[in-house]
Enzyme design. Structure first.
Site, PDB file in Angstrom:
ATOM      1  N   GLY A 120       0.817  -1.252  -0.057  1.00 53.10           N
ATOM      2  CA  GLY A 120      -0.062  -0.046   0.033  1.00 53.10           C
ATOM      3  C   GLY A 120       0.691   1.131   0.205  1.00 53.10           C
ATOM      4  CG  ASP A 143       1.336  -9.988   6.033  1.00 46.05           C
ATOM      5  OD1 ASP A 143       1.255 -10.295   7.221  1.00 46.05           O
ATOM      6  OD2 ASP A 143       0.587  -9.103   5.684  1.00 46.05           O
ATOM      7  CG  MET A 185      -1.511 -11.495  12.014  1.00 41.26           C
ATOM      8  SD  MET A 185      -0.798  -9.971  12.318  1.00 41.26           S
ATOM      9  CE  MET A 185      -2.066  -9.323  13.477  1.00 41.26           C
ATOM     10  N   GLY A 186      -0.660 -13.127   8.114  1.00 42.39           N
ATOM     11  CA  GLY A 186      -0.381 -13.287   6.863  1.00 42.39           C
ATOM     12  C   GLY A 186      -0.940 -12.608   5.687  1.00 42.39           C
ATOM     13  NE  ARG A 187      -3.534  -7.559   5.156  1.00 36.67           N
ATOM     14  CZ  ARG A 187      -5.115  -7.107   5.456  1.00 36.67           C
ATOM     15  NH1 ARG A 187      -5.584  -7.521   4.945  1.00 36.67           N
ATOM     16  NH2 ARG A 187      -4.937  -6.345   6.579  1.00 36.67           N
ATOM     17  CD  GLU A 238      -4.147 -12.496   9.123  1.00 39.18           C
ATOM     18  OE1 GLU A 238      -4.727 -12.178  10.070  1.00 39.18           O
ATOM     19  OE2 GLU A 238      -3.716 -11.603   8.075  1.00 39.18           O
ATOM     20  CG  HIS A 289      -1.806  -7.071  16.577  1.00 37.05           C
ATOM     21  ND1 HIS A 289      -3.001  -7.291  16.582  1.00 37.05           N
ATOM     22  CD2 HIS A 289      -1.676  -6.109  15.489  1.00 37.05           C
ATOM     23  CE1 HIS A 289      -3.829  -6.715  15.717  1.00 37.05           C
ATOM     24  NE2 HIS A 289      -2.833  -6.064  14.810  1.00 37.05           N
ATOM     25  CD  GLN A 291       1.257 -14.083  14.141  1.00 34.01           C
ATOM     26  OE1 GLN A 291       1.445 -14.541  13.085  1.00 34.01           O
ATOM     27  NE2 GLN A 291       0.084 -13.525  14.403  1.00 34.01           N
ATOM     28  NE  ARG A 292       1.450  -5.393  12.963  1.00 37.04           N
ATOM     29  CZ  ARG A 292       0.348  -4.718  12.784  1.00 37.04           C
ATOM     30  NH1 ARG A 292      -0.567  -5.297  11.905  1.00 37.04           N
ATOM     31  NH2 ARG A 292      -0.055  -3.510  13.110  1.00 37.04           N
TER      32      ARG A 292
HETATM   33  O1  F6P Z   1      -0.143  -6.896   6.970  1.00 38.38           O
HETATM   34  C1  F6P Z   1       0.479  -7.193   8.216  1.00 38.38           C
HETATM   35  C2  F6P Z   1      -0.768  -7.711   8.967  1.00 38.38           C
HETATM   36  O2  F6P Z   1      -0.122  -7.911  10.358  1.00 38.38           O
HETATM   37  C3  F6P Z   1      -1.672  -8.640   8.667  1.00 38.38           C
HETATM   38  O3  F6P Z   1      -0.847  -9.961   8.815  1.00 38.38           O
HETATM   39  C4  F6P Z   1      -2.678  -8.592   9.317  1.00 38.38           C
HETATM   40  O4  F6P Z   1      -3.935  -9.237   8.637  1.00 38.38           O
HETATM   41  C5  F6P Z   1      -2.995  -7.320   9.505  1.00 38.38           C
HETATM   42  O5  F6P Z   1      -1.627  -6.630   9.189  1.00 38.38           O
HETATM   43  C6  F6P Z   1      -3.411  -6.568  10.648  1.00 38.38           C
HETATM   44  O6  F6P Z   1      -3.258  -5.096  10.617  1.00 38.38           O
HETATM   45  P1  F6P Z   1      -4.008  -4.227  11.984  1.00 38.38           P
HETATM   46  O7  F6P Z   1      -3.006  -3.454  12.035  1.00 38.38           O
HETATM   47  O8  F6P Z   1      -5.103  -3.222  11.187  1.00 38.38           O
HETATM   48  O9  F6P Z   1      -4.242  -5.308  12.974  1.00 38.38           O
END
Ligand code: F6P
Length: 365
Positions: A120, A143, A185-187, A238, A289, A291-292
């Site tokens: 994006g 992802d 996650m992973g979209r 997901e 989250h 994972q992030r």
């Molecule tokens: O694109 C990264 C990601 O963590 C995806 O794996 C997940 O679907 C999405 O972002 C979640 O986004 P948000 O920050 O809106 O919860």
């Protein structure tokens, strides 16, 4: 006069963003006449009134490479081409503020922009480049769904988190003779699920690229239980979906958030297994989250540092309109057009899927 490079981090955060920022600042410090500034919360910092721009020196970035998140903040809502505005009737619309942003950047004395973000954000980079901005992209996403680069930083950290979760679930599943389902996650891509299923030794791995047959998942679970004893671990992405079925998602009501919100597939799978007659105890874990957030693992720090240093070198070479990419073993540059042309999905005929199948992981087909 010193030249200015403005950094922005956009989209969902990702372990390694701070290592990129630090590398850009440290690399720029090796040159005489460059200053690095950061825009707070993607390009909002440029567009907000008053603006929110911070100077980034070696002092500000000292030690940040070990921290998750981004020290300059991020957002996955809006942006210069789709800025949320409230209509007089209370509904929300969008405004294109890109021309205004270019004027503001000029006023701020910005010579070049480095935009660190996923697909994006790089679409925004491409449009800004077409409007004449000196801009370079750095790809990021847990992802790993960008085809132009072998890997994105953040992905390996997410895989490590998911694998740690599988490791923990195995001990409790074995103790209770349960089926435990881990949603990762992973979209629309199954990379995190596939890698963590192989690393953790899951029994079933369900990914968006291979729609699943619930009966085959049942067969695999039965084969793992003998006279009611045994356990099974299912890793589900997901975005996974049954054959002929749909992904589980909802349209977000958050202003300016245009992505679909995925989530809930683990609980749907358990429901499908129960409906199909499975009587074993089942529970789901949604890793979300976790994972992030947190510290990037060494691999991601190295890749992020390489991306940051390369991005600044591209500024020096005036290689605008391009994104940094990893093509093993090199760090290269690719045009934005190439960078955003195709997503990177798991190829069901790839070696890694063959390995998973070869060690008995049910891929649902
Ligand atoms: O694109 C990264 C990601 O963590 C995806 O794996 C997940 O679907 C999405 O972002 C979640 O986004 P948000 O920050 O809106 O919860």
């Amino acid at each position: 006069m010193r030249k200015r490079v403005l950094l922005a981090t956009g989209g969902g955060d990702c372990p390694g963003l701070n290592a990129v920022i630090r590398a850009i600042v440290l690399r720029a410090a090796r040159e005489r006449d460059w200053e690095i500034v950061g825009s707070i919360n993607a390009f909002d910092g440029v567009l907000n009134e008053p603006n929110e721009i911070v100077v980034l020196t070696e002092k500000e970035v000292a030690g940040v490479h070990i921290r998750g998140g981004t020290i300059i903040g991020t957002t996955n809502k809006g942006g210069p081409f789709a800025w949320p505005i409230k209509n007089p009737d209370g509904t929300w619309g969008e405004a294109d503020r890109s021309d205004e942003m270019l004027r503001r950047l000029q006023y701020l004395g910005v010579d070049a922009v480095i935009n660190i973000g996923g697909d994006g954000s790089q679409r925004i980079s491409q449009k800004l480049f077409e409007k004449g901005l000196n801009i370079i992209g750095v790809p990021k996403t847990i992802d790993n769904d960008l085809l132009a680069t072998d890997f994105t930083f953040g992905f390996q950290t997410a895989v490590q988190e998911a694998t740690t979760a599988v490791d923990k679930l195995i001990t409790t599943a074995a103790s209770h003779n349960r089926v435990l389902v881990l949603e990762v996650m992973g979209r629309y891509a199954g990379w995190i699920a596939l890698h963590s299923a192989v690393a953790g030794g899951a029994d079933v791995c369900l990914i968006p690229e291979i729609p699943y047959d619930i009966n085959l998942v049942m067969d695999k679970i039965y084969s793992r239980f003998h006279r009611g004893r045994g356990y099974a671990i299912i890793v589900i992405a997901e975005g996974a979906k049954p054959m002929g079925g749909e992904m589980v998602f909802e349209k977000s009501t958050e202003v300016g958030y245009e992505n679909l919100r995925l989530g809930g597939v683990a609980s749907k799978l358990i429901h499908e297994l129960k409906t199909a007659g499975l009587e074993t105890d089942m529970r789901e874990t949604v890793l979300g989250h976790l994972q992030r957030g947190g510290t990037p693992i060494a691999y991601d720090r190295v890749l992020a540092t390489q991306f940051g240093a390369k991005a600044f070198e591209m500024v020096l070479q005036r290689e605008y309109g391009k994104m940094v990419a990893y093509r093993h073993p090199n760090i290269v540059s690719v045009s934005f057009t190439e960078a955003i042309s195709q997503p990177n999905f798991v190829d069901p005929t790839s070696d890694l899927v063959a390995t998973a199948r070869g060690i008995g992981i049910c891929m649902g087909d």
